[in-house]
Write a protein that holds these residues in place. Structure first.
Motif, PDB file in Angstrom:
ATOM      1  N   ASP A   4       0.839  -1.207   0.000  1.00 13.18           N
ATOM      2  CA  ASP A   4       0.000   0.000   0.000  1.00 13.18           C
ATOM      3  C   ASP A   4       0.873   1.255   0.000  1.00 13.18           C
ATOM      4  O   ASP A   4       0.562   2.246  -0.683  1.00 13.18           O
ATOM      5  N   ILE A   5       1.955   1.224   0.783  1.00 10.31           N
ATOM      6  CA  ILE A   5       2.860   2.369   0.844  1.00 10.31           C
ATOM      7  C   ILE A   5       3.547   2.575  -0.511  1.00 10.31           C
ATOM      8  O   ILE A   5       3.667   3.705  -0.996  1.00 10.31           O
ATOM      9  N   ASP A   6       3.965   1.458  -1.130  1.00  9.62           N
ATOM     10  CA  ASP A   6       4.583   1.558  -2.461  1.00  9.62           C
ATOM     11  C   ASP A   6       3.604   2.139  -3.468  1.00  9.62           C
ATOM     12  O   ASP A   6       3.979   2.976  -4.308  1.00  9.62           O
ATOM     13  N   ARG A   7       2.360   1.709  -3.408  1.00  8.73           N
ATOM     14  CA  ARG A   7       1.342   2.206  -4.336  1.00  8.73           C
ATOM     15  C   ARG A   7       1.125   3.712  -4.146  1.00  8.73           C
ATOM     16  O   ARG A   7       1.034   4.461  -5.132  1.00  8.73           O
ATOM     17  N   LEU A   8       1.061   4.151  -2.911  1.00 10.28           N
ATOM     18  CA  LEU A   8       0.865   5.569  -2.642  1.00 10.28           C
ATOM     19  C   LEU A   8       2.063   6.385  -3.137  1.00 10.28           C
ATOM     20  O   LEU A   8       1.898   7.471  -3.709  1.00 10.28           O
ATOM     21  N   ARG A   9       3.268   5.857  -2.943  1.00 17.00           N
ATOM     22  CA  ARG A   9       4.470   6.546  -3.430  1.00 17.00           C
ATOM     23  C   ARG A   9       4.450   6.655  -4.948  1.00 17.00           C
ATOM     24  O   ARG A   9       4.741   7.715  -5.523  1.00 17.00           O
ATOM     25  N   ASP A  10       4.076   5.565  -5.635  1.00 12.49           N
ATOM     26  CA  ASP A  10       4.040   5.592  -7.098  1.00 12.49           C
ATOM     27  C   ASP A  10       2.967   6.545  -7.608  1.00 12.49           C
ATOM     28  O   ASP A  10       3.140   7.191  -8.654  1.00 12.49           O
ATOM     29  N   MET A  11       1.851   6.628  -6.903  1.00 17.47           N
ATOM     30  CA  MET A  11       0.817   7.590  -7.271  1.00 17.47           C
ATOM     31  C   MET A  11       1.359   9.017  -7.189  1.00 17.47           C
ATOM     32  O   MET A  11       1.081   9.865  -8.056  1.00 17.47           O
ATOM     33  N   ARG A  40      10.081   3.379 -11.964  1.00 19.90           N
ATOM     34  CA  ARG A  40       8.933   3.224 -11.062  1.00 19.90           C
ATOM     35  C   ARG A  40       7.607   3.442 -11.801  1.00 19.90           C
ATOM     36  O   ARG A  40       6.633   2.715 -11.577  1.00 19.90           O
ATOM     37  N   ILE A  41       7.568   4.430 -12.703  1.00 21.65           N
ATOM     38  CA  ILE A  41       6.340   4.687 -13.447  1.00 21.65           C
ATOM     39  C   ILE A  41       6.018   3.520 -14.382  1.00 21.65           C
ATOM     40  O   ILE A  41       4.866   3.080 -14.501  1.00 21.65           O
ATOM     41  N   THR A  42       7.053   2.989 -15.038  1.00 24.93           N
ATOM     42  CA  THR A  42       6.847   1.839 -15.926  1.00 24.93           C
ATOM     43  C   THR A  42       6.310   0.636 -15.146  1.00 24.93           C
ATOM     44  O   THR A  42       5.365  -0.047 -15.587  1.00 24.93           O
ATOM     45  N   GLU A  43       6.894   0.362 -13.983  1.00 27.05           N
ATOM     46  CA  GLU A  43       6.428  -0.752 -13.152  1.00 27.05           C
ATOM     47  C   GLU A  43       5.020  -0.488 -12.625  1.00 27.05           C
ATOM     48  O   GLU A  43       4.212  -1.414 -12.489  1.00 27.05           O
ATOM     49  N   PHE A  44       4.736   0.788 -12.338  1.00 24.62           N
ATOM     50  CA  PHE A  44       3.407   1.157 -11.848  1.00 24.62           C
ATOM     51  C   PHE A  44       2.364   0.901 -12.935  1.00 24.62           C
ATOM     52  O   PHE A  44       1.284   0.336 -12.662  1.00 24.62           O
ATOM     53  N   GLU A  45       2.654   1.292 -14.180  1.00 24.71           N
ATOM     54  CA  GLU A  45       1.729   1.061 -15.284  1.00 24.71           C
ATOM     55  C   GLU A  45       1.501  -0.443 -15.481  1.00 24.71           C
ATOM     56  O   GLU A  45       0.360  -0.884 -15.717  1.00 24.71           O
ATOM     57  N   ALA A  46       2.576  -1.208 -15.360  1.00 25.07           N
ATOM     58  CA  ALA A  46       2.437  -2.658 -15.523  1.00 25.07           C
ATOM     59  C   ALA A  46       1.607  -3.257 -14.396  1.00 25.07           C
ATOM     60  O   ALA A  46       0.802  -4.176 -14.609  1.00 25.07           O
ATOM     61  N   ASP A  47       1.778  -2.696 -13.207  1.00 23.19           N
ATOM     62  CA  ASP A  47       1.060  -3.225 -12.035  1.00 23.19           C
ATOM     63  C   ASP A  47      -0.432  -2.969 -12.144  1.00 23.19           C
ATOM     64  O   ASP A  47      -1.248  -3.841 -11.843  1.00 23.19           O
ATOM     65  N   ILE A  48      -0.805  -1.753 -12.580  1.00 25.10           N
ATOM     66  CA  ILE A  48      -2.236  -1.420 -12.643  1.00 25.10           C
ATOM     67  C   ILE A  48      -2.831  -1.724 -14.018  1.00 25.10           C
ATOM     68  O   ILE A  48      -4.035  -1.530 -14.233  1.00 25.10           O
ATOM     69  N   LYS A  49      -1.922  -2.166 -14.944  1.00 21.69           N
ATOM     70  CA  LYS A  49      -2.341  -2.569 -16.295  1.00 21.69           C
ATOM     71  C   LYS A  49      -3.017  -1.437 -17.058  1.00 21.69           C
ATOM     72  O   LYS A  49      -4.032  -1.625 -17.746  1.00 21.69           O
TER      73      LYS A  49
END
Length: 300
Positions: A4-11, A40-49
């Motif tokens: 959750d913390i990682d997700r908030l940071r990536d947001m 981080r943005i690339t991994e975030f896009e992959a994570d949320i598809k």
């Protein structure tokens, strides 16, 4: 929780790139390397598809979905930043309500001797003082810090910091000594009206120290109480000889209202601790503890 913390940071990273329109400018604003931010943005896009940005060699623009996503999360990111800023301010800026539990005797001493000075140094701190002779459970109760006279319980989960020693001596008024005589040796206390601070102390008597010499005496108590304030008042009324801490006696001594009895002798000092639920404390707690340590160092 970590995810959750990682997700908030990536947001937050995503929102910064969207606002700046550039990975380079966002990395400068965030203090994060451009390569790390891009990864981080690339991994975030992959994570949320979801593809959030259209990238080219010259510019970065939001996709239609990215623009909608930014609109939805912007308030969340700003609220998280506000909370974080407030927490950082609390850690670094001594302000807010300081909730302290302490005995009535210590509160009286602190109000008489130090409250005005502390307020002048830290005007943004206000107090909520709870008077008790017991050690509250700081894990569950709304106290930032507790002042404890005596050693803390061995099984306590709280963090204890020793502030100093409460040094104790015997005192009386000149009028009492003129009427009843001035004891010149500890044994002579058994012929005096003596005021004790607990049943345990009254039963065991006083052990007085003068360098390496120690003498135990057991006078018959005129009064036993758990209040130093009451003993202080009765001493002033010429009612007998009682033990007071140096802090409780200092103002009366300076005013000439009481005098030391057996000035070469003293009772066992009692340790004074401040107790907190954690070593990580707000600035208002840290400066209060440091203030007390400084004051008791001067009394050593």
């Amino acid at each position: 929780m970590s995810r959750d913390i990682d997700r908030l940071r990536d947001m937050a990273f995503f929102a910064a790139v969207a606002r700046e329109g550039s990975f380079t400018k966002a990395s400068q604003a965030l203090g994060v390397p451009t390569s790390t931010l891009s990864r981080r943005i690339t991994e975030f896009e992959a994570d949320i598809k979801i593809k959030l940005f259209n990238r080219s060699t010259r510019r970065v623009t939001l996709t239609e979905t990215g623009a909608r996503y930014l609109q939805q999360i912007d308030d969340i990111v700003q609220q998280a930043k506000t909370v974080n800023d407030e927490l950082n301010s609390e850690i670094s800026d001594p302000s807010g309500v300081l909730r302290v539990s302490m005995s009535n005797d210590f509160a009286t001493y602190f109000a008489d001797a130090h409250f005005a000075e502390f307020h002048a140094a830290y005007p943004q701190i206000s107090f909520d003082i709870f008077l008790t002779s017991l050690l509250p459970d700081l894990m569950t109760q709304r106290h930032d810090v507790s002042i404890l006279t005596g050693d803390p319980p061995t099984a306590s989960r709280l963090v204890a910091r020793r502030v100093g020693l409460v040094r104790r001596h015997l005192y009386a008024t000149k009028a009492y000594l003129a009427a009843h005589g001035t004891p010149l040796a500890p044994a002579q206390l058994e012929h005096h009206q003596c005021l004790f601070t607990s049943e345990t102390e009254a039963g065991a008597g006083w052990t007085l120290h003068n360098g390496d010499d120690a003498v135990a005496v057991r006078p018959t108590p005129l009064l036993v109480t758990n209040s130093q304030s009451l003993i202080r008042q009765l001493i002033r009324q010429d009612m007998g000889i009682g033990q007071l801490s140096r802090t409780q006696a200092s103002a009366l001594l300076q005013a000439g209202q009481i005098v030391r009895v057996l000035p070469d002798w003293q009772l066992d000092p009692i340790p004074l601790y401040v107790m907190t639920a954690s070593r990580l404390v707000p600035a208002r707690v840290r400066v209060f503890v440091d203030f007390l340590v400084q004051k008791f160092e001067r009394l050593a």
